[in-house]
Enzyme design. Structure first.
Site, PDB file in Angstrom:
ATOM      1  N   GLN A  22      26.296-166.988  18.348  1.00  0.00           N
ATOM      2  CA  GLN A  22      27.632-166.445  18.582  1.00  0.00           C
ATOM      3  C   GLN A  22      28.217-166.961  19.897  1.00  0.00           C
ATOM      4  O   GLN A  22      29.289-167.587  19.921  1.00  0.00           O
ATOM      5  CB  GLN A  22      27.574-164.915  18.618  1.00  0.00           C
ATOM      6  CG  GLN A  22      28.862-164.268  19.109  1.00  0.00           C
ATOM      7  CD  GLN A  22      28.743-162.780  19.346  1.00  0.00           C
ATOM      8  OE1 GLN A  22      29.286-162.007  18.576  1.00  0.00           O
ATOM      9  NE2 GLN A  22      28.044-162.366  20.391  1.00  0.00           N
ATOM     10  N   GLN A  91      15.276-165.240  22.137  1.00  0.00           N
ATOM     11  CA  GLN A  91      15.028-164.268  21.074  1.00  0.00           C
ATOM     12  C   GLN A  91      15.885-163.091  21.501  1.00  0.00           C
ATOM     13  O   GLN A  91      15.535-162.355  22.412  1.00  0.00           O
ATOM     14  CB  GLN A  91      13.545-163.903  21.011  1.00  0.00           C
ATOM     15  CG  GLN A  91      13.131-163.080  19.781  1.00  0.00           C
ATOM     16  CD  GLN A  91      13.848-161.739  19.657  1.00  0.00           C
ATOM     17  OE1 GLN A  91      14.852-161.618  18.943  1.00  0.00           O
ATOM     18  NE2 GLN A  91      13.371-160.716  20.353  1.00  0.00           N
ATOM     19  N   THR A 133      21.178-159.823  30.868  1.00  0.00           N
ATOM     20  CA  THR A 133      21.580-158.796  29.897  1.00  0.00           C
ATOM     21  C   THR A 133      21.646-157.416  30.513  1.00  0.00           C
ATOM     22  O   THR A 133      20.898-157.091  31.444  1.00  0.00           O
ATOM     23  CB  THR A 133      20.583-158.767  28.727  1.00  0.00           C
ATOM     24  OG1 THR A 133      20.843-157.639  27.892  1.00  0.00           O
ATOM     25  CG2 THR A 133      19.143-158.676  29.212  1.00  0.00           C
ATOM     26  N   GLU A 135      20.502-154.961  29.101  1.00  0.00           N
ATOM     27  CA  GLU A 135      19.238-154.315  28.754  1.00  0.00           C
ATOM     28  C   GLU A 135      18.260-154.303  29.920  1.00  0.00           C
ATOM     29  O   GLU A 135      17.280-153.563  29.909  1.00  0.00           O
ATOM     30  CB  GLU A 135      18.606-155.004  27.554  1.00  0.00           C
ATOM     31  CG  GLU A 135      19.365-154.805  26.251  1.00  0.00           C
ATOM     32  CD  GLU A 135      19.279-153.392  25.707  1.00  0.00           C
ATOM     33  OE1 GLU A 135      18.280-152.706  25.988  1.00  0.00           O
ATOM     34  OE2 GLU A 135      20.217-152.973  24.999  1.00  0.00           O
ATOM     35  N   TYR A 156      12.340-157.268  25.383  1.00  0.00           N
ATOM     36  CA  TYR A 156      13.475-158.160  25.611  1.00  0.00           C
ATOM     37  C   TYR A 156      14.004-157.999  27.032  1.00  0.00           C
ATOM     38  O   TYR A 156      14.180-158.981  27.765  1.00  0.00           O
ATOM     39  CB  TYR A 156      14.579-157.850  24.598  1.00  0.00           C
ATOM     40  CG  TYR A 156      15.878-158.565  24.856  1.00  0.00           C
ATOM     41  CD1 TYR A 156      16.026-159.915  24.543  1.00  0.00           C
ATOM     42  CD2 TYR A 156      16.967-157.894  25.410  1.00  0.00           C
ATOM     43  CE1 TYR A 156      17.232-160.572  24.778  1.00  0.00           C
ATOM     44  CE2 TYR A 156      18.166-158.541  25.646  1.00  0.00           C
ATOM     45  CZ  TYR A 156      18.292-159.880  25.332  1.00  0.00           C
ATOM     46  OH  TYR A 156      19.478-160.523  25.576  1.00  0.00           O
ATOM     47  N   LYS A 160      13.747-160.779  30.213  1.00  0.00           N
ATOM     48  CA  LYS A 160      14.967-161.244  30.863  1.00  0.00           C
ATOM     49  C   LYS A 160      14.962-160.911  32.358  1.00  0.00           C
ATOM     50  O   LYS A 160      15.423-161.701  33.184  1.00  0.00           O
ATOM     51  CB  LYS A 160      16.187-160.614  30.184  1.00  0.00           C
ATOM     52  CG  LYS A 160      16.555-161.225  28.848  1.00  0.00           C
ATOM     53  CD  LYS A 160      17.194-162.606  29.019  1.00  0.00           C
ATOM     54  CE  LYS A 160      17.801-163.129  27.740  1.00  0.00           C
ATOM     55  NZ  LYS A 160      18.517-164.401  27.912  1.00  0.00           N
ATOM     56  N   ARG A 192      29.028-162.444  14.951  1.00  0.00           N
ATOM     57  CA  ARG A 192      27.815-161.732  15.324  1.00  0.00           C
ATOM     58  C   ARG A 192      26.826-161.740  14.158  1.00  0.00           C
ATOM     59  O   ARG A 192      27.215-161.673  12.983  1.00  0.00           O
ATOM     60  CB  ARG A 192      28.181-160.292  15.670  1.00  0.00           C
ATOM     61  CG  ARG A 192      27.061-159.468  16.309  1.00  0.00           C
ATOM     62  CD  ARG A 192      26.546-160.083  17.562  1.00  0.00           C
ATOM     63  NE  ARG A 192      26.152-159.082  18.546  1.00  0.00           N
ATOM     64  CZ  ARG A 192      25.264-159.298  19.508  1.00  0.00           C
ATOM     65  NH1 ARG A 192      24.640-160.465  19.594  1.00  0.00           N
ATOM     66  NH2 ARG A 192      24.983-158.362  20.386  1.00  0.00           N
TER      67      ARG A 192
END
Length: 351
Positions: A22, A91, A133, A135, A156, A160, A192
């Site tokens: 994306q 990923q 991110t 996250e 994840y 990161k 997306r």
């Protein structure tokens, strides 16, 4: 601020990893509009991975490879000879990272390290953007800014964060490398992936509106996210690499919405009424009045949930003059309308 489009060798060259995704597709279009020579790193697949790039593929230099293959990265860097590197390869699915933590770590941490090391060795003046991110903030209370504590709760987010600490902050301090992190909050578009909750919702309601399915089952309806348009965010990536000094920036909208709100906006966009069922209820489709029943199933919950993400974009607004252009309502409505056109065969390429 360096906004020149040429270097001593002519046109600026950019290498984009994850170019078929994306963000990569929007960034490729943006860089081409700026006059760049664009190179993209693509992982080979038996499926057609160029659907998002169909309008610009013939203008991009494609290199096949994987971030885990350092010898391959050496060859790609030599061929592309980039002035700027945008690392969007990852990923990228948080839920899958719980099932594949080692793969997530290998790509999102080690792979990123390989890329940075090779790019810097061949060109110490290279400028690198790292897709970090929201996250990484994890359980940190909102709003989240560049100085907020990092408390990731997923493999994840953890991978990161380690990449950011070791290769962004670390290489910037130790080697003087021009490298920046963009702490991207959730960003969506008609491009997306279908396994993300926004696209899953828009595609499901598009199918329901066309009579192709009867119901939708989701996870945590109360999770709140700062959702923006991916097409707006790629400009911010570019702006970060045009500054005089490297720095990190939060990229978001400054607004947060729940999954429940997302569903309501999507349903309204296609003229459907919805009703809510309790957790764990089996799918039962439309009721006798034609109202769509939205189910909740705990299997779609994350093992460790991030409940509330809200970006503080003060730094980006004040230092870069950047603000998002697309509202949440416009974004979500455009996604479901694009999916209806896609299902009707009217728009095979999402815009």
């Amino acid at each position: 601020m360096d906004t020149s489009l040429t270097t001593s060798g002519g046109v600026k060259r950019a290498l984009v990893t994850g170019i078929t995704g994306q963000d990569g597709s929007y960034l490729a279009e943006f860089l081409l509009s700026k006059g760049y020579e664009v190179h993209g790193l693509v992982r080979r697949s038996s499926h057609d991975v160029f659907g998002r790039l169909v309008n610009v593929k013939n203008r991009i230099h494609i290199h096949y490879g994987d971030l885990r293959d350092i010898a391959l990265l050496e060859r790609v860097i030599l061929k592309a000879n980039p002035d700027e590197v945008y690392n969007l390869g990852a990923q990228s699915h948080v839920g899958i990272s719980f099932e594949c933590p080692e793969e997530t770590y290998e790509i999102n941490y080690k792979g990123m390290g390989h890329l940075v090391h090779v790019a810097m060795r061949h060109n110490p003046k290279v400028r690198i953007y790292q897709a970090s991110t929201s996250e990484m903030f994890g359980s940190t209370n909102p709003p989240q800014a560049e100085t907020s504590p990092m408390n990731p709760v997923s493999p994840y987010g953890e991978a990161k964060l380690k990449a950011h600490e070791d290769y962004v902050v670390g290489y910037r301090q130790k080697h003087g490398l021009f490298i920046c992190s963009g702490f991207l909050f959730n960003h969506e578009s008609p491009r997306r992936g279908e396994h993300f909750v926004t696209r899953k919702t828009s595609l499901s309601f598009a199918k329901i509106s066309l009579g192709q399915r009867e119901t939708i089952t989701l996870g945590n309806l109360d999770a709140k996210r700062d959702w923006g348009f991916a097409g707006d965010y790629v400009e911010m990536m570019w702006l970060m690499l045009q500054q005089d000094t490297p720095d990190d920036y939060v990229i978001g909208t400054g607004e947060s919405h729940s999954v429940r709100e997302l569903v309501e906006v999507v349903a309204d966009a296609v003229g459907l009424n919805i009703t809510w069922e309790g957790e764990g209820v089996k799918e039962i489709g439309r009721d006798q009045n034609g109202v769509v029943r939205v189910m909740v199933d705990e299997k779609f919950y994350r093992p460790r949930e991030v409940n509330y993400l809200l970006a503080d974009i003060t730094k980006a607004r004040e230092k870069l003059g950047w603000v998002p252009k697309t509202t949440f309502h416009t974004l979500v409505t455009s996604m479901v309308r694009s999916d209806i056109e896609l299902l009707q065969g009217l728009n095979p390429v999402a815009t």
